[in-house]
Each structure stands twice: as structure tokens, then as C-alpha cells.
Design an enzyme around this catalytic site. Structure first.
Site, mmCIF file in Angstrom:
data_model
loop_
_atom_site.group_PDB
_atom_site.id
_atom_site.type_symbol
_atom_site.label_atom_id
_atom_site.label_comp_id
_atom_site.label_asym_id
_atom_site.label_seq_id
_atom_site.Cartn_x
_atom_site.Cartn_y
_atom_site.Cartn_z
ATOM 1 N N PHE A 24 4.632 -7.949 -9.064
ATOM 2 C CA PHE A 24 5.543 -8.697 -8.531
ATOM 3 C C PHE A 24 6.323 -9.363 -9.840
ATOM 4 C CE2 PHE A 24 5.659 -8.603 -3.774
ATOM 5 C CZ PHE A 24 4.558 -7.724 -3.657
ATOM 6 N N ALA A 58 -3.823 -0.098 11.627
ATOM 7 C CA ALA A 58 -5.515 -0.003 11.117
ATOM 8 C C ALA A 58 -5.909 -1.211 11.902
ATOM 9 C CB ALA A 58 -5.702 0.051 9.924
ATOM 10 N N LYS A 111 8.163 -7.790 9.648
ATOM 11 C CA LYS A 111 7.553 -6.983 8.602
ATOM 12 C C LYS A 111 8.579 -6.208 7.970
ATOM 13 C CE LYS A 111 3.702 -3.939 8.010
ATOM 14 N NZ LYS A 111 4.344 -2.731 7.502
ATOM 15 N N LYS A 146 0.989 -1.291 0.032
ATOM 16 C CA LYS A 146 0.041 0.007 0.003
ATOM 17 C C LYS A 146 0.875 1.233 0.069
ATOM 18 C CE LYS A 146 -2.526 -0.262 3.627
ATOM 19 N NZ LYS A 146 -1.283 -0.824 3.917
ATOM 20 N N THR A 182 4.106 1.467 -0.787
ATOM 21 C CA THR A 182 4.765 1.456 -2.053
ATOM 22 C C THR A 182 3.878 2.136 -3.359
ATOM 23 O OG1 THR A 182 5.836 -0.442 -1.448
ATOM 24 C CG2 THR A 182 6.312 0.180 -3.660
ATOM 25 N N TRP A 222 7.210 -0.814 -8.114
ATOM 26 C CA TRP A 222 8.193 -1.323 -7.350
ATOM 27 C C TRP A 222 9.197 -1.091 -8.145
ATOM 28 C CZ3 TRP A 222 12.397 -4.617 -7.583
ATOM 29 C CH2 TRP A 222 13.060 -4.902 -6.161
ATOM 30 N N ARG A 267 1.853 7.692 6.884
ATOM 31 C CA ARG A 267 2.056 7.108 8.336
ATOM 32 C C ARG A 267 3.431 6.920 8.558
ATOM 33 N NH1 ARG A 267 -0.887 2.033 8.790
ATOM 34 N NH2 ARG A 267 -0.192 1.948 6.551
ATOM 35 N N PHE A 274 -3.828 -1.776 6.183
ATOM 36 C CA PHE A 274 -4.129 -3.060 6.031
ATOM 37 C C PHE A 274 -5.129 -3.049 4.914
ATOM 38 C CE2 PHE A 274 -2.265 -3.594 10.384
ATOM 39 C CZ PHE A 274 -1.378 -4.442 10.219
#
Lengths: 555, 555
Positions: B380, B272, B103, B69, B71, B408, B92, B300
Site C-alpha cells: 500500500f 469462505a 466492502k 487476495k 487483486t 495495485w 469467484r 478470506f
């Protein structure tokens, strides 16, 4: 006028112009807003350090309010600058906990302050928080390892000595049980929280030469034993790299300014009653690299801060102070002479004279290290002239330098006599610093040297726990470390009620903590706590901020 | 190449030149080093906020690794800037705890990152630490009041709901007993620690309009009862002023830059799943004051972050997003369709098709709020073309916008199609935001609205404790507050194992916490924890720093 009122009146210079005074380009500092900056390690020049003059400011045994060591350090630095000596004051960072308790902030007072005082007293550039995080990361990793089935070192939870820290006066965290709540929430065990200033990470930061040395010391932290009695160090948990990464900015000293616009470097902030109590080696070296005179402070009375400064920091970093300023107040001497704590502003010649032996002992102690002291009378407006004359007469009779320092009321102007005498000591070069003990003496002999020679104790008593600790220290091969005694600052003894110059007393060593990363041992005497509490009416009740960001009630 | 490798390749612009892009003078920002700055409150211009276009980026129900999210938000912002729309991304702040867990950091990835990533992931400008200190000051003041004889409110220790916080994944602190050690060290009681991001102070900071509003909300924090059943708020302890003073800098949003040198504002960092999960109202307003387009994220899946963003933050601050971007990954859809977590990089059309109902439900949910969604396929390198075509075909069939976003690998260039579609939605002005529920509905009806309409639950079960909580909420007159459900992010239900689009399930409300200062109620569902743990091999094992300050192993 409160300290905060005075501070707010001052028009601050941009920090880049303070840096310029030190010969530093604006690009070589990292600004934190307009009035704070971090200094790069490349500032250190070990050749210049050798040529610079280091002055240590310490104090007699203080009253609970403190005797103005920081204020005196700042005032002396202003005075030296006024006399044309290029001087930087190098101080400790205030701890946040006491800001909400009784003591308040730690940025000097009156017209001898470092600024911006609100910022320095509240978070500053985040160094304490970083130290707290590095400390608590290790704690989390230890408990995680105890919980883990697939990555276990076999740590015996009952042997873990590493606690957690929080920069808060919070007595309820002294003794806690963690890991409750069932199998998913850790293994239950007793532990506790110390205040962040007492963290071994703080001591490590203050004694490290650079990031590499920091990382090595972090790895050497001893945390407990495995079930098969193997000692466990932080490096066994592969956590020293992450801890060092958390300290990447905290290791850089902070540049701010004094009220008179002179440079002040503030870095590291341990308490001298429960830790080594002096700012960082890196900060002291930076001050000395950038100035002809560097004024620094060592916490509480000379029995604590100065002794540790001289025996631990100076030996570790190869520093030799040229002069020691002994901050002395009329009120503290009257307190040592039996006057009531609430009546210290009332003239009381009798109590003052009875209190002089406390001063006498601290002077003897400084001379033990081969350095010439100068008594700095930190004048309060309630001091009577007759009282001041008594100290002057005492000094004259005993052939000790003395200066009346009105640094609170007058800033540098109030410290000109003191500054002049400091210059005379430095230029006469009579002082030759000798440490009290050699690190390679055995642990009991080192404790004995400090307790008998500095505190004036007759006997030393070791609890059963302390005796076990001595065996542990020997088995770990750590008996060649210096000692950093945790002791009340209120008395030369370990009993806060023995004022003046107590004699024939016994020091009780309750336990001996191991700070293998910092590189010292901590004999804990009397009933010293490493986590303070708050008073019934905490100072937080008076602190506030308006919608424009103006803070009130800080002191 | 790791994210950190890519980040290190970028030559950063001085933060004053990023500020200049936003029309801000170098003197109006507070620099924290060369690449970070704090923004002053005066930046906010409510008239410009009304004219600016707010874009919300959210996601389908994620795998444990997250679906990118942040990214996507960064990449979209770069794309919009490339298309000539002056855009700021407002994000955030990363929480420190997960950096050492599984993570990793939270600054985007690949060629869509905010920089300097090491700083932003480690301490940043100290906001989290300030929030932690303000939170724990209140805790210390509560325990001090319980301990005090002369300044006691008569708080019944057994009723205190205010815990402590630490920004660390430390499961051993979830359930603790404090106040052990005898009469001088507090009153023993059960309590615990949450992670700092879950602190009510974090929520307050994120929802406050200014310092005055912050102070008022801090004062309204409910902490427990006295022995005679009077509710106790932080203001009864006179601590809200000191807490607000501790937050004087933390309330100011932080300016940094994206890889392509565009502005990014980062401020506030709740999760969240256990909190409201969006950045601060002040930061969002600043982004909107300074740009034509503002891209922001909500944590999330859309069931958590987007719902709370729309029902709590937008209603509270009067904001209306113009478009919602639904970040979607092939791997997460395959996971929802039953593929093994370790085999998500293998082409699996069958699993992908079976996972589509999760996407379908999130699209329905966004439409419930009257806003047009656009599916952003976060590509990806392991995604097969055939897999991507399936999502495109699904979107076409269901008349939903879709864009392949290679953020990405390509940064803004990879987001041009997405950016173009966002512009079309904004310029067509079809969206009209309507919240899901009115705040003045009763608490159970609000929970029902979210649980049945958003999650798709059939029944709601209240534990005995939750029922008692409901009575308490009513008696305190707080039933008109919005709800901020704590629920697993792994499923639309409160059971992490129910993947895809579960139906006919029951949501269990275990308890309902009161965040009277933040201004919401927190129904805690399933077995949600507000303090995470570390894995057997924590990421900290790989993190290090060299003597020049270069960090390695951060991801």
C-alpha cells in the site's frame, strides 16, 4: 407435438441476421449468445415512430388456460410480413413463477412462437432478476434505515407500504413477519412479497423514456411515513441512483426471432390483472422506429390490458394504435355460456351462443376508444365448423370485421386474412383514438369511468381502507394520476364467477395502492392477490435437462 | 483515481480476441455483449488439466476491508504472462449484497482488475440470480407440498431446514415467519433468508462435474422430515430437474479480461467464512485445460478458504496445487499487533512485530498440507520501507520465500518477483499436496483436526443443538462427508476479537447444517450469520448512473 418439440425443430438464424433485417449493424447490438441481443437506446427515432402503424392484440375474457393472445400477435406479425409489410412483434417477457405452475411459459404456441423458447421462459437476459434486485434493495434500505440510530429518517415501520418481490409462485410469502431474532436483526414488522411482475419497478421500467426518467421515477416511489407523518420517498433514502444502476441492462429491450425468422422485441413483463400489463414504452418505440407495422399485446381481456394500454401507456407515451385485434376462442365463449371447463372441446352451439355477450361487450369497449376492432378467431383443432360459422354470422350481423386465424397450426399462413383486414383498417384510416378519461379528473370519477363504462358495473363500493387511501392520495397531491385497476381477468366484474356479460353488479374497491414512481394508482378490487400460488402438482415436476443441456417438459 | 476511474481508462479488447488467446474459436463461445462470454463444457480436457500448474492465492487473517487476495491473484497472473508463462486467472464472482454495503465490489483494484468491472459487480451474466431462483423454487415447492392436500408427502413444517436466499445484505430477513394470512396463504412457520452466496445450490454448482452430476446433487438436498420421521430430499419433491434447468447457463463459466488483456475466468461466488469459498471445479478445470499456469483464489484467510479449497475441493476434484501465495499486508499485521483500525496507515514497527505470529501460523498451516508457501507483501502507498524490511527479515530468518508485490500500483510489472518465485517453486517440484484429514474419519475427529491443527484451538465445545445434529447426521449416514466450518474470518478463533495468533481458546460449535447435495457438513461456530446487514450509511447512497449509462460510485 408439444410447443417445445416444434421449437426444437426450427433451425435458428444468427441474431445478427435478424438485426440486419431491421437495418441494424451487428456492432450496434449486444449479443447474449447467438440468438438473443440487447438493443441500444439510440435505435429510437421519434419521427419514424410517428409514421409507423401500431396494432394492439387483446382478447375476450379468458379461461384459466389463456386464449392465445401472444400466439395471435406472433402469427399476425408473420402474416403481415408475408403480405410484404415490414413488421415487428413487440411482446412482454414471460414471468418465471407461472412456468412452474399451471400456465407454463409465454412465448406463443404451435407454429407461432418466439425463439429460443427455453431461454426466453427461463431467466432470458436477466431483466426480471434486475428488477427484483432493484426492488429488494429499496426494501433492505428501508429496513436498514429503521434499524439505524445514526442515519435515521424516523420512518414509522407500521406505515411502510413497500413490500419485497420474488419471481416465484409462492403463496407462503404473501404475508410474513420480518425483523425477528433480536436487536441485531432488524425491527419486527408485518409485510409480504408480491410476484416480481407486479413490482412498481416493473411498471416504472415499462413507462420510462430513458435512464434519466427511470431514475427520477425511482426516486418518486412512495414508501410510507415518518413518525411525524411526513411522507417518505425513495429519494429520501438516496437509493434511486443505485437502483437505476442495477437496471442499466434491464432497460434495454431484447431482440429475438419468430419461427419464420422475423424480428421480435421482448421487454417488460407485467400482468394486466395486477399491473399495467403491457411491454415497455422503449420497446414499443423501438419496434415502431424499425418497422412499418408493429404488433403488440396487452394482457388478459380487453377490460384489463387494452384499457390500461390505451389510458395509461398511450396517453403517457403519445401513442395511437390504428387497429385492435380481439382474440376470441370458441372454447372461451362456450365457457362464458355456461359450459363445463372440462368439456370445452365438445361441440356446444347453445353454450357458444349464450357466451356471445362477452364478445359483444369487449367489442363495444374497443369502439369506446374510437378504434376499429377485428375479431380474430384463434382456431383450436377441436373447434367445429358450425361453431366457427356462428361467430362469423354474429360478426356479419353486427357489422364487425372477423377473421379465422389458424396461427397455432399454420403460423403466418394461417393469419393472412387477419393481416389483410388489419391492413385495410390501417389504410382506411378511419380509427381515431380517444382515451376513456382525462387524468386530471378526480380519482373516484376515474374509477367510475372504468368500472361503469368498461366493466359494466352499476355500483362502486369503497372499503373503509380504500376511503382512507383516497384521503392519503389527496394529501400527497397524487389525485391526477391515472388508475391501474387490479381485478380478476376471469370476469368483466371483480367476481371470477360472473361469466359472460354480467350486469347490475357492484365493484368493491378493497384498497388503493400508490405507485407514485410509475405514475398511477392501483385500486385493488375483489380478492385479487399480487402473489400467485402453485397447484398441487406443479409443472416443475415434469421439467428436466439432460447432460447436453436439452430441456424437456417446458410448455 | 478510484478503481472505477482506472477501469474506465482501459480500452477493452473484444472478448473473441481474448478467447483466441486461449485457442478458442469465436463460434465456440457464447457472447454476452462484447466483453463477456460463457464457455462451453467441451473446453475441459482432463489430460491437459493433469499437466497444468495450479497456484492458490490466499491471505493472512484480514482486516474488515480485505487484504487484496483478488487483486494479488490478478496481478500475479499478469506477471506470469509477462514472464512468458501462459496463464489464466480463475476467480469467484462478486456477490451483489456487499456492493451496497461496506466492502464494495470484488474485481480486484488499481491496475490489477478484471473488466468490465461494472458488469461483473452488478448481475454479471445472471449466475447468482439463477442460483437464487433454483434455491427459492425448492422452498416454494416445499411450502406448496405442506399446503397441499392431494399431493402431500406429510412434511412436518417444524423440521424444515431449507431456508430461502436473497443476494442482498438484508438483516431483517434473517429470521421471518412465513405462511401467515389464513388458509389460502400457506402454513405459518419460522424460517429465514441467507445471502445467495451461502446457498447450498452455490456449493453444488461449484463442486459439480457436469449437468448430470449437478442434477444428482440437487436431488440429494436434505430438507427435513415427515411427521413419521422419514428424511425428505429434494428428489422426493421431483424438483431437481426443474432446478437443474434453471441452472443451464449458470453452470457455464464466464470469460472476461484483465486490465493487461489476459484471460480471466470467473465462476461461482461463495464466501469462505460461511461456505466453501472457492470458484467452481468446472472453471478451475477450464483454466487448467487452456493454460500452463492457472492462478486461483480462496476466500478470506488461509484458515478458511485455503483449508476448504484443499480439503474439500481438491480432494473432491482430484486437484493438487503446486504453490500457495499468502497475501500479507503491513496494515493487517499492525492490526493483529494491536494497532487501532483507524491508524493502520501510520508507521508502527512495534505493532507490526507483535502481529507477525498471525503470519507465522498461516505459514505453518500451508506447510501442513505439504505445499511451499510464498509470502506476497501487498504494498500500500502508506507502507513504510522500514516496515517492509521487517517482514523480509522475518521471512529470511524463517527460511520462507517472500516477494514485494506492487500489483495495485503497477499491475503485472509489480508482480514479477512474485511470479518468478512461483515459477521456481513449480519447477523445483518440491511440493507434494497432502490433505489434512480423511473424509471417512468421524465428524468430531474431522472438526477436531481443523480446529486444533489449523485454528490452534485447545478445546471444542458442542451446543445441545450441535449434539442433536451429530445424531441426525449419523442416522442419515452422512458422517463420511467433509466439513466446511462457518467461522469468522477476523480471527483464527471463532471470536472476532482474538487477533494475532490466539492460543488455548475454545471453539464453540453452535449447530451443524447438512449440505447433503453439496456433499459437506457445516459446523457453525461462534455467532456467525449467513445473512449480512448494511451499515448506517450504505454504499448505495453514492452509486448512480447517468443517461448514457455511465455508472459512478462503485468501488
Amino acid at each position: 407435438m408439444t410447443d417445445l418439440d416444434i421449437a426444437k425443430e426450427i433451425e435458428l438464424k444468427h441474431i445478427s441476421s435478424i438485426a440486419k433485417k431491421l437495418g441494424l449493424d451487428a456492432n450496434s447490438i449486444e449479443m447474449y449468445g447467438k440468438y438473443k441481443a440487447k438493443l441500444q437506446h439510440s435505435v429510437i427515432d421519434l419521427n419514424k415512430v410517428k409514421q409507423s402503424n401500431l396494432i394492439l392484440v387483446t382478447a375476450i375474457s379468458p379461461t384459466p388456460a389463456g386464449e392465445g393472445k401472444t400466439t395471435m400477435s406472433i402469427g399476425l406479425s408473420e402474416g403481415l410480413n408475408q403480405l410484404g409489410k415490414q413488421t415487428t412483434v413487440v411482446l412482454r417477457e414471460p414471468s418465471l413463477g407461472p412456468v412452474f405452475g399451471i400456465k407454463g411459459g409465454a412465448t406463443g404456441g404451435g407454429y407461432s412462437q418466439v425463439l429460443p423458447m427455453e431461454d426466453i421462459n427461463l431467466h432470458f437476459t436477466g431483466d426480471f432478476s434486475a428488477i427484483e434486485k432493484a426492488h429488494n434493495l429499496l426494501a433492505a434500505i428501508i429496513d436498514n434505515n429503521i434499524q439505524s440510530k445514526t442515519n435515521s429518517l424516523g420512518i414509522d415501520a407500521r406505515t411502510v407500504t413497500w413490500k419485497r418481490v420474488m419471481d416465484m409462485n409462492d403463496r407462503s410469502l404473501r404475508h410474513v413477519v420480518v425483523g425477528l431474532g433480536g436487536t441485531t436483526s432488524g425491527v419486527p414488522r408485518e409485510t409480504g412479497f408480491d410476484i416480481t411482475a407486479a413490482s412498481e419497478i416493473m411498471a416504472i421500467l415499462c413507462l420510462a423514456n430513458d435512464l434519466e426518467d427511470l431514475k427520477k421515477r425511482l426516486g418518486n416511489i412512495f414508501i410510507g411515513y415518518t413518525f411525524d407523518k411526513t411522507p417518505v420517498y425513495a429519494k429520501d433514502l438516496k437509493v434511486e441512483g443505485a437502483m437505476a444502476a442495477l437496471l442499466k441492462d434491464a432497460i434495454k429491450p431484447n431482440l429475438v426471432q419468430t419461427i419464420e425468422g422475423n424480428p421480435a422485441i421482448i421487454h417488460g413483463g407485467p400482468f394486466a390483472n395486477i399491473a399495467q400489463g403491457t411491454n415497455s414504452v422503449i420497446a414499443t418505440r423501438m419496434g415502431m422506429s424499425l418497422s412499418d407495422y408493429t404488433v403488440t399485446e396487452a394482457g388478459f381481456g380487453a377490460d384489463l390490458g387494452a384499457e390500461k394500454f390505451l389510458d395509461i401507456k398511450c396517453q403517457s407515451a403519445g401513442l395511437s394504435p390504428k387497429a385492435v385485434v380481439l382474440t376470441t376462442t370458441i372454447r372461451a365463449l362456450k365457457y362464458h355460456g355456461g359450459a363445463d371447463l372440462k368439456k370445452l372441446t365438445v361441440e356446444n352451439i347453445d353454450a357458444l351462443e349464450k357466451g356471445l355477450p362477452n364478445l359483444e361487450k369487449h367489442i363495444e369497449n374497443i369502439k369506446l376508444f374510437g378504434i376499429e376492432p377485428v375479431i380474430a378467431i384463434n382456431r383450436f383443432i377441436t373447434d367445429a365448423d358450425a361453431e366457427i360459422e356462428i361467430i362469423k354470422a354474429y360478426a356479419k350481423k353486427n357489422n364487425v370485421r372477423v377473421a379465422l386465424a389458424e396461427v397455432w397450426a399454420k403460423g403466418g399462413k394461417g393469419a393472412l386474412d387477419l393481416a389483410q383486414q388489419v391492413i385495410e383498417i390501417v389504410e382506411s384510416s378511419d380509427s381515431e383514438f380517444t382515451p376513456l378519461y382525462n387524468w386530471d379528473m378526480d380519482v373516484k370519477s376515474k374509477i367510475e369511468a372504468v368500472a361503469t363504462k368498461i366493466y359494466g358495473a352499476k355500483y362502486i363500493d369503497y372499503s373503509a381502507k380504500a376511503k382512507r387511501n383516497l384521503k392519503t392520495i389527496e394529501s400527497l397531491g397524487l389525485d391526477n394520476l391515472p388508475i391501474c385497476v387490479a381485478k380478476t381477468q376471469k370476469s368483466l366484474s371483480d367476481n371470477a364467477k360472473l361469466l359472460g356479460r354480467p350486469r347490475d353488479f357492484t365493484i368493491t374497491v378493497r384498497e388503493i395502492e400508490i405507485a407514485a414512481g410509475a405514475g398511477f394508482l392501483i385500486p385493488i378490487t375483489g380478492d385479487m392477490m399480487r402473489m400467485p400460488g402453485l397447484p398441487a402438482h406443479p409443472a416443475s415436476e415434469n421439467i428436466s435437462i439432460d447432460n447436453d443441456g436439452n430441456i424437456s417438459g417446458l410448455f
